[in-house]
Design a protein around this motif. Structure first.
Motif, PDB file in Angstrom:
ATOM      1  N   ALA A  27      21.368  75.181  59.928  1.00  0.00           N
ATOM      2  CA  ALA A  27      21.663  75.007  61.382  1.00  0.00           C
ATOM      3  C   ALA A  27      21.066  73.633  61.928  1.00  0.00           C
ATOM      4  CB  ALA A  27      20.762  76.132  62.275  1.00  0.00           C
ATOM      5  N   GLY A  28      21.748  72.764  62.371  1.00  0.00           N
ATOM      6  CA  GLY A  28      21.463  71.537  63.024  1.00  0.00           C
ATOM      7  C   GLY A  28      22.032  70.972  63.924  1.00  0.00           C
ATOM      8  N   ILE A  29      21.296  70.000  64.543  1.00  0.00           N
ATOM      9  CA  ILE A  29      21.927  69.435  65.859  1.00  0.00           C
ATOM     10  C   ILE A  29      22.086  68.101  65.322  1.00  0.00           C
ATOM     11  CG2 ILE A  29      21.376  68.279  68.134  1.00  0.00           C
ATOM     12  CD1 ILE A  29      21.777  71.599  68.162  1.00  0.00           C
ATOM     13  N   VAL A  30      23.252  67.583  65.642  1.00  0.00           N
ATOM     14  CA  VAL A  30      23.779  66.320  65.098  1.00  0.00           C
ATOM     15  C   VAL A  30      24.073  65.447  66.336  1.00  0.00           C
ATOM     16  CG1 VAL A  30      25.242  64.992  63.563  1.00  0.00           C
ATOM     17  CG2 VAL A  30      24.617  67.165  62.946  1.00  0.00           C
ATOM     18  N   ASP A  31      23.877  64.030  66.276  1.00  0.00           N
ATOM     19  CA  ASP A  31      24.098  63.239  67.513  1.00  0.00           C
ATOM     20  C   ASP A  31      25.345  62.816  67.184  1.00  0.00           C
ATOM     21  OD1 ASP A  31      23.715  61.144  65.753  1.00  0.00           O
ATOM     22  OD2 ASP A  31      21.827  60.406  66.455  1.00  0.00           O
ATOM     23  N   LYS A  32      25.766  61.706  68.262  1.00  0.00           N
ATOM     24  CA  LYS A  32      27.144  61.225  67.955  1.00  0.00           C
ATOM     25  C   LYS A  32      27.399  60.276  67.049  1.00  0.00           C
ATOM     26  CE  LYS A  32      26.274  57.967  71.790  1.00  0.00           C
ATOM     27  NZ  LYS A  32      26.475  57.417  73.040  1.00  0.00           N
ATOM     28  N   GLU A  33      26.331  59.719  66.368  1.00  0.00           N
ATOM     29  CA  GLU A  33      26.452  58.762  65.394  1.00  0.00           C
ATOM     30  C   GLU A  33      26.409  59.720  64.163  1.00  0.00           C
ATOM     31  OE1 GLU A  33      24.158  57.825  68.051  1.00  0.00           O
ATOM     32  OE2 GLU A  33      25.702  56.780  68.679  1.00  0.00           O
ATOM     33  N   GLN A  35      23.952  61.538  62.962  1.00  0.00           N
ATOM     34  CA  GLN A  35      22.634  61.846  62.555  1.00  0.00           C
ATOM     35  C   GLN A  35      22.040  62.978  62.767  1.00  0.00           C
ATOM     36  OE1 GLN A  35      21.346  59.250  60.550  1.00  0.00           O
ATOM     37  NE2 GLN A  35      23.167  58.657  60.430  1.00  0.00           N
ATOM     38  N   LEU A  36      21.533  63.793  61.797  1.00  0.00           N
ATOM     39  CA  LEU A  36      20.707  64.947  62.007  1.00  0.00           C
ATOM     40  C   LEU A  36      19.466  64.935  62.984  1.00  0.00           C
ATOM     41  CD1 LEU A  36      20.633  68.088  61.355  1.00  0.00           C
ATOM     42  CD2 LEU A  36      19.218  67.373  59.415  1.00  0.00           C
ATOM     43  N   ILE A  37      19.444  65.333  64.146  1.00  0.00           N
ATOM     44  CA  ILE A  37      18.077  65.085  65.028  1.00  0.00           C
ATOM     45  C   ILE A  37      17.463  66.275  65.095  1.00  0.00           C
ATOM     46  CG2 ILE A  37      19.359  63.247  66.314  1.00  0.00           C
ATOM     47  CD1 ILE A  37      19.943  64.846  68.323  1.00  0.00           C
ATOM     48  N   SER A  38      17.771  67.528  64.620  1.00  0.00           N
ATOM     49  CA  SER A  38      16.840  68.554  64.592  1.00  0.00           C
ATOM     50  C   SER A  38      17.581  69.862  63.862  1.00  0.00           C
ATOM     51  CB  SER A  38      16.964  69.227  66.156  1.00  0.00           C
ATOM     52  OG  SER A  38      16.089  69.959  66.308  1.00  0.00           O
ATOM     53  N   GLY A  39      16.704  70.343  63.168  1.00  0.00           N
ATOM     54  CA  GLY A  39      17.048  71.630  62.328  1.00  0.00           C
ATOM     55  C   GLY A  39      17.366  71.139  60.981  1.00  0.00           C
ATOM     56  N   LEU A  55      28.837  68.698  54.659  1.00  0.00           N
ATOM     57  CA  LEU A  55      28.557  68.610  55.851  1.00  0.00           C
ATOM     58  C   LEU A  55      28.887  67.614  56.717  1.00  0.00           C
ATOM     59  CD1 LEU A  55      25.284  70.825  55.773  1.00  0.00           C
ATOM     60  CD2 LEU A  55      27.196  71.360  56.861  1.00  0.00           C
ATOM     61  N   GLN A  56      28.648  66.409  55.917  1.00  0.00           N
ATOM     62  CA  GLN A  56      28.855  65.319  56.565  1.00  0.00           C
ATOM     63  C   GLN A  56      30.516  64.981  56.980  1.00  0.00           C
ATOM     64  OE1 GLN A  56      26.536  62.937  57.687  1.00  0.00           O
ATOM     65  NE2 GLN A  56      28.371  61.735  58.729  1.00  0.00           N
ATOM     66  N   THR A  57      31.190  65.231  55.906  1.00  0.00           N
ATOM     67  CA  THR A  57      32.856  64.996  56.139  1.00  0.00           C
ATOM     68  C   THR A  57      33.064  66.168  56.981  1.00  0.00           C
ATOM     69  OG1 THR A  57      32.951  64.665  53.701  1.00  0.00           O
ATOM     70  CG2 THR A  57      34.730  65.611  54.830  1.00  0.00           C
ATOM     71  N   PHE A  58      32.373  67.354  57.192  1.00  0.00           N
ATOM     72  CA  PHE A  58      33.022  68.042  58.325  1.00  0.00           C
ATOM     73  C   PHE A  58      32.710  67.689  59.591  1.00  0.00           C
ATOM     74  CE2 PHE A  58      32.319  72.224  60.751  1.00  0.00           C
ATOM     75  CZ  PHE A  58      33.438  72.644  60.954  1.00  0.00           C
ATOM     76  N   LEU A  59      31.379  67.197  59.699  1.00  0.00           N
ATOM     77  CA  LEU A  59      30.983  66.412  60.996  1.00  0.00           C
ATOM     78  C   LEU A  59      31.965  65.572  61.441  1.00  0.00           C
ATOM     79  CD1 LEU A  59      28.723  66.114  63.174  1.00  0.00           C
ATOM     80  CD2 LEU A  59      27.772  64.469  61.611  1.00  0.00           C
ATOM     81  N   GLU A  60      32.327  64.471  60.460  1.00  0.00           N
ATOM     82  CA  GLU A  60      33.441  63.675  61.001  1.00  0.00           C
ATOM     83  C   GLU A  60      34.632  64.435  61.150  1.00  0.00           C
ATOM     84  OE1 GLU A  60      33.814  61.011  57.428  1.00  0.00           O
ATOM     85  OE2 GLU A  60      31.783  60.666  57.506  1.00  0.00           O
ATOM     86  N   ILE A 100      26.433  65.858  71.611  1.00  0.00           N
ATOM     87  CA  ILE A 100      25.893  66.181  70.368  1.00  0.00           C
ATOM     88  C   ILE A 100      26.572  67.352  69.869  1.00  0.00           C
ATOM     89  CG2 ILE A 100      23.464  65.245  70.610  1.00  0.00           C
ATOM     90  CD1 ILE A 100      22.658  68.248  71.632  1.00  0.00           C
ATOM     91  N   LEU A 101      26.351  67.912  68.772  1.00  0.00           N
ATOM     92  CA  LEU A 101      27.178  68.898  68.078  1.00  0.00           C
ATOM     93  C   LEU A 101      26.043  69.812  67.389  1.00  0.00           C
ATOM     94  CD1 LEU A 101      29.858  67.391  66.042  1.00  0.00           C
ATOM     95  CD2 LEU A 101      30.221  68.586  67.972  1.00  0.00           C
ATOM     96  N   LEU A 102      26.130  71.214  67.539  1.00  0.00           N
ATOM     97  CA  LEU A 102      25.489  72.256  66.666  1.00  0.00           C
ATOM     98  C   LEU A 102      26.214  72.427  65.304  1.00  0.00           C
ATOM     99  CD1 LEU A 102      23.282  74.404  66.137  1.00  0.00           C
ATOM    100  CD2 LEU A 102      24.531  75.946  67.526  1.00  0.00           C
ATOM    101  N   LEU A 103      25.625  72.267  64.409  1.00  0.00           N
ATOM    102  CA  LEU A 103      26.517  72.319  63.160  1.00  0.00           C
ATOM    103  C   LEU A 103      25.976  73.528  62.272  1.00  0.00           C
ATOM    104  CD1 LEU A 103      28.951  71.375  61.502  1.00  0.00           C
ATOM    105  CD2 LEU A 103      27.515  69.641  60.291  1.00  0.00           C
TER     106      LEU A 103
END
Length: 127
Positions: A27-33, A35-39, A55-60, A100-103
């Motif tokens: 469980a992580g919070i990812v910024d618009k760039e 980057q994992l910023i929390s979790g 996770l990075q590919t899914f994030l994109e 931001i996104l919760l992933l």
């Protein structure tokens, strides 16, 4: 709008709360760039080989899909996006105001709707 330090700390606490759920692996919070910023990953969990890359590919993919607005007027905004894979379920929740996104990465046995409801409950009071 950026995320304040207080909000970021609250997000971290919410991610820890989510990681108490037996089927959630990450469980992580990812910024618009991107980057994992929390979790992060649940303590004691070994990421599947390539988890971080997946996770990075899914994030994109999610980032691109979440910023698309062409159906917002007719269908409403995206509440969450989910992908069920053989070894994991990946779910993202966009927070459009703060960009931001919760992933979430969960076990493949998880019920996505039940998980989504739990996440909404946990994050409802976050501004």
């Amino acid at each position: 709008m950026s995320v304040s330090d207080g909000t970021l700390k609250l997000y971290g606490e919410k991610c820890k709360e989510l990681l108490q759920e037996s089927e959630i692996r990450f469980a992580g919070i990812v910024d618009k760039e991107g980057q994992l910023i929390s979790g992060g990953f649940k303590e004691g969990i070994s990421p599947h080989e390539g988890d971080e890359t997946r996770l990075q590919t899914f994030l994109e993919f999610v980032s691109k899909a979440s910023i698309r607005k062409e159906y917002d007027e007719s269908l409403g905004p995206i509440n969450y996006l989910a992908a069920r894979r053989d070894k994991a379920v990946l779910v993202s929740f966009p927070f459009p105001v703060t960009q931001i996104l919760l992933l979430i990465s969960a076990e493949p046995t998880v019920n996505i709707e039940t998980l989504a409801k739990k996440i909404v409950e946990i994050f409802t009071d976050v501004k």
